[in-house]
Scaffold this motif. Structure first.
Motif, PDB file in Angstrom:
ATOM      1  N   THR A 114     -26.322 -12.528 -60.269  1.00  0.00           N
ATOM      2  CA  THR A 114     -26.040 -13.957 -60.344  1.00  0.00           C
ATOM      3  C   THR A 114     -25.101 -14.389 -59.224  1.00  0.00           C
ATOM      4  N   ALA A 115     -25.070 -15.699 -58.981  1.00  0.00           N
ATOM      5  CA  ALA A 115     -24.226 -16.224 -57.913  1.00  0.00           C
ATOM      6  C   ALA A 115     -23.784 -17.644 -58.228  1.00  0.00           C
ATOM      7  N   ALA A 116     -22.749 -18.063 -57.526  1.00  0.00           N
ATOM      8  CA  ALA A 116     -22.280 -19.444 -57.566  1.00  0.00           C
ATOM      9  C   ALA A 116     -21.847 -19.835 -56.159  1.00  0.00           C
ATOM     10  N   ILE A 117     -21.820 -21.124 -55.902  1.00  0.00           N
ATOM     11  CA  ILE A 117     -21.420 -21.645 -54.592  1.00  0.00           C
ATOM     12  C   ILE A 117     -20.255 -22.603 -54.781  1.00  0.00           C
ATOM     13  N   VAL A 118     -19.251 -22.476 -53.921  1.00  0.00           N
ATOM     14  CA  VAL A 118     -18.157 -23.447 -53.862  1.00  0.00           C
ATOM     15  C   VAL A 118     -18.207 -24.112 -52.494  1.00  0.00           C
ATOM     16  N   VAL A 119     -18.529 -25.385 -52.478  1.00  0.00           N
ATOM     17  CA  VAL A 119     -18.562 -26.168 -51.246  1.00  0.00           C
ATOM     18  C   VAL A 119     -17.193 -26.823 -51.096  1.00  0.00           C
ATOM     19  N   ILE A 120     -16.531 -26.583 -49.973  1.00  0.00           N
ATOM     20  CA  ILE A 120     -15.155 -27.033 -49.789  1.00  0.00           C
ATOM     21  C   ILE A 120     -15.112 -28.100 -48.706  1.00  0.00           C
ATOM     22  N   GLY A 156     -35.140 -15.863 -52.986  1.00  0.00           N
ATOM     23  CA  GLY A 156     -35.992 -14.850 -52.383  1.00  0.00           C
ATOM     24  C   GLY A 156     -35.505 -13.434 -52.618  1.00  0.00           C
ATOM     25  N   LEU A 157     -34.208 -13.291 -52.905  1.00  0.00           N
ATOM     26  CA  LEU A 157     -33.631 -11.976 -53.161  1.00  0.00           C
ATOM     27  C   LEU A 157     -33.599 -11.636 -54.653  1.00  0.00           C
ATOM     28  N   GLY A 158     -34.067 -12.556 -55.492  1.00  0.00           N
ATOM     29  CA  GLY A 158     -34.029 -12.313 -56.928  1.00  0.00           C
ATOM     30  C   GLY A 158     -32.655 -12.508 -57.528  1.00  0.00           C
ATOM     31  N   VAL A 159     -31.808 -13.310 -56.856  1.00  0.00           N
ATOM     32  CA  VAL A 159     -30.460 -13.603 -57.352  1.00  0.00           C
ATOM     33  C   VAL A 159     -30.474 -14.980 -57.992  1.00  0.00           C
ATOM     34  N   ASP A 160     -29.977 -15.071 -59.227  1.00  0.00           N
ATOM     35  CA  ASP A 160     -29.966 -16.336 -59.958  1.00  0.00           C
ATOM     36  C   ASP A 160     -28.724 -17.145 -59.597  1.00  0.00           C
ATOM     37  N   LEU A 161     -28.920 -18.312 -59.003  1.00  0.00           N
ATOM     38  CA  LEU A 161     -27.803 -19.214 -58.725  1.00  0.00           C
ATOM     39  C   LEU A 161     -27.468 -19.982 -60.002  1.00  0.00           C
ATOM     40  N   ARG A 162     -26.245 -19.832 -60.485  1.00  0.00           N
ATOM     41  CA  ARG A 162     -25.858 -20.402 -61.772  1.00  0.00           C
ATOM     42  C   ARG A 162     -25.090 -21.706 -61.653  1.00  0.00           C
ATOM     43  N   GLU A 163     -24.394 -21.916 -60.544  1.00  0.00           N
ATOM     44  CA  GLU A 163     -23.547 -23.099 -60.471  1.00  0.00           C
ATOM     45  C   GLU A 163     -23.203 -23.415 -59.024  1.00  0.00           C
ATOM     46  N   ILE A 164     -23.055 -24.723 -58.733  1.00  0.00           N
ATOM     47  CA  ILE A 164     -22.551 -25.194 -57.441  1.00  0.00           C
ATOM     48  C   ILE A 164     -21.405 -26.151 -57.726  1.00  0.00           C
ATOM     49  N   ARG A 165     -20.268 -25.911 -57.116  1.00  0.00           N
ATOM     50  CA  ARG A 165     -19.130 -26.818 -57.244  1.00  0.00           C
ATOM     51  C   ARG A 165     -18.756 -27.350 -55.864  1.00  0.00           C
ATOM     52  N   VAL A 166     -18.340 -28.610 -55.822  1.00  0.00           N
ATOM     53  CA  VAL A 166     -17.805 -29.202 -54.599  1.00  0.00           C
ATOM     54  C   VAL A 166     -16.351 -29.547 -54.870  1.00  0.00           C
ATOM     55  N   VAL A 167     -15.448 -29.019 -54.053  1.00  0.00           N
ATOM     56  CA  VAL A 167     -14.016 -29.216 -54.282  1.00  0.00           C
ATOM     57  C   VAL A 167     -13.366 -29.761 -53.018  1.00  0.00           C
ATOM     58  N   PRO A 168     -12.236 -30.459 -53.161  1.00  0.00           N
ATOM     59  CA  PRO A 168     -11.548 -31.017 -51.989  1.00  0.00           C
ATOM     60  C   PRO A 168     -10.778 -29.954 -51.222  1.00  0.00           C
ATOM     61  N   ASP A 169     -10.246 -30.370 -50.075  1.00  0.00           N
ATOM     62  CA  ASP A 169      -9.418 -29.487 -49.261  1.00  0.00           C
ATOM     63  C   ASP A 169      -8.024 -29.393 -49.874  1.00  0.00           C
ATOM     64  N   GLU A 170      -7.974 -28.857 -51.069  1.00  0.00           N
ATOM     65  CA  GLU A 170      -6.709 -28.702 -51.781  1.00  0.00           C
ATOM     66  C   GLU A 170      -6.655 -27.300 -52.359  1.00  0.00           C
ATOM     67  N   GLN A 171      -5.597 -26.562 -52.048  1.00  0.00           N
ATOM     68  CA  GLN A 171      -5.548 -25.156 -52.432  1.00  0.00           C
ATOM     69  C   GLN A 171      -5.676 -24.942 -53.941  1.00  0.00           C
ATOM     70  N   PRO A 172      -4.987 -25.697 -54.805  1.00  0.00           N
ATOM     71  CA  PRO A 172      -5.149 -25.440 -56.243  1.00  0.00           C
ATOM     72  C   PRO A 172      -6.591 -25.584 -56.718  1.00  0.00           C
ATOM     73  N   ALA A 173      -7.316 -26.559 -56.169  1.00  0.00           N
ATOM     74  CA  ALA A 173      -8.709 -26.766 -56.579  1.00  0.00           C
ATOM     75  C   ALA A 173      -9.587 -25.607 -56.132  1.00  0.00           C
ATOM     76  N   ILE A 174      -9.357 -25.125 -54.925  1.00  0.00           N
ATOM     77  CA  ILE A 174     -10.150 -23.998 -54.417  1.00  0.00           C
ATOM     78  C   ILE A 174      -9.845 -22.741 -55.225  1.00  0.00           C
ATOM     79  N   VAL A 175      -8.576 -22.481 -55.468  1.00  0.00           N
ATOM     80  CA  VAL A 175      -8.174 -21.288 -56.226  1.00  0.00           C
ATOM     81  C   VAL A 175      -8.765 -21.316 -57.624  1.00  0.00           C
ATOM     82  N   GLU A 176      -8.685 -22.475 -58.281  1.00  0.00           N
ATOM     83  CA  GLU A 176      -9.206 -22.577 -59.649  1.00  0.00           C
ATOM     84  C   GLU A 176     -10.696 -22.331 -59.686  1.00  0.00           C
ATOM     85  N   ALA A 177     -11.438 -22.928 -58.757  1.00  0.00           N
ATOM     86  CA  ALA A 177     -12.897 -22.775 -58.753  1.00  0.00           C
ATOM     87  C   ALA A 177     -13.293 -21.335 -58.462  1.00  0.00           C
TER      88      ALA A 177
END
Length: 247
Positions: free
Chosen positions: A9-15, A38-59
């Motif tokens: 499984t995988a997730a993406i954090v867009v910063i 294509g690799l058989g990896v299930d993407l479970r979630e995408i989050r978009v967070v601001p350029d703020e360290q607490p938000a990035i760390v939490e995600a």
């Protein structure tokens, strides 16, 4: 079939504030998702967070505990708001400093010491213990720390980094899919389609409306890792649609 514990499984954090403001369109997530599928990896979630360290760390901390891989894009450039590397170091509780390997990569591009200024050297700041991800386009590397893979936000550079990373990932059994054009409005097939889904719980059936000319239509997408289950569900959907047309 794979069990839930076998699934990769995988997730993406867009910063980036620029993505949240609408100034920049996120195309990276779609490319990552397509590659992972294509690799058989299930993407479970995408989050978009601001350029703020607490938000990035939490995600990052929330997601890395739940999925096999977390991919981040954005925030590893030379300017003051490029704080992703510091945020990842904070998320893991490790130090960060100029990495000699990364500095050497940058010197390949900026051979004149005067050009490798303080701002550009920020791109060589790597959390302790991280592996570098080569960047064949602009040399400034991404990095990987445990299951978190940190890549650039510029699409061409992100894709080049992902090309480096993809062969190293665990892979799963690819998800197979079949698409059936319903030639019917989504609302007209909702109830019988739900019945087909209940009869075939081992597959996923998605309904995707579209407009063709001035008429509504629907594509039905059936997904499964089991070829036999996929074929059975496809046949059931086709029979359901045929029955509606007859009636």
């Amino acid at each position: 079939m794979l069990t839930e514990t076998d699934t990769v499984t995988a997730a993406i954090v867009v910063i980036g504030d620029e993505v949240l403001s609408g100034r920049t369109r996120d195309t990276n997530s779609g490319h990552i998702a397509e590659t992972l599928t294509g690799l058989g990896v299930d993407l479970r979630e995408i989050r978009v967070v601001p350029d703020e360290q607490p938000a990035i760390v939490e995600a990052v901390n929330a997601l890395r505990a739940r999925v096999t891989y977390v991919f981040t894009t954005g925030g590893i450039g030379p300017t003051h708001d490029d704080i992703t590397a510091d945020a990842i170091a904070a998320a893991f509780g490790v130090g960060i400093d100029h990495d000699p390997r990364a500095v050497a990569m940058l010197r390949e591009r900026f051979s004149d010491p005067a050009d490798l200024n303080e701002g550009r050297l920020r791109m060589a700041r790597i959390p302790f213990g991280a592996e570098l991800i080569a960047n064949p386009i602009s040399k400034a590397p991404g990095f990987r720390l445990e299951n978190v893979i940190v890549m650039a936000g510029v699409p061409a550079i992100m894709r080049a980094m992902l090309d480096q990373v993809a062969p190293t990932l665990k892979t799963g059994e690819p998800i197979l899919s079949e698409t059936i054009r319903a030639d019917a409005k989504e609302g007209d097939i909702a109830t019988p389609l739900a019945a087909v889904q209940r009869a075939h719980p081992e597959v996923s059936i998605g309904s995707y409306p579209f407009i063709e000319g001035n008429r509504f239509n629907t594509n039905l997408v059936i997904r499964s890792r089991d070829p036999a289950a996929l074929a059975a569900a496809k046949a059931a959907v086709a029979e359901m649609l045929s029955g509606l047309r007859r009636s």
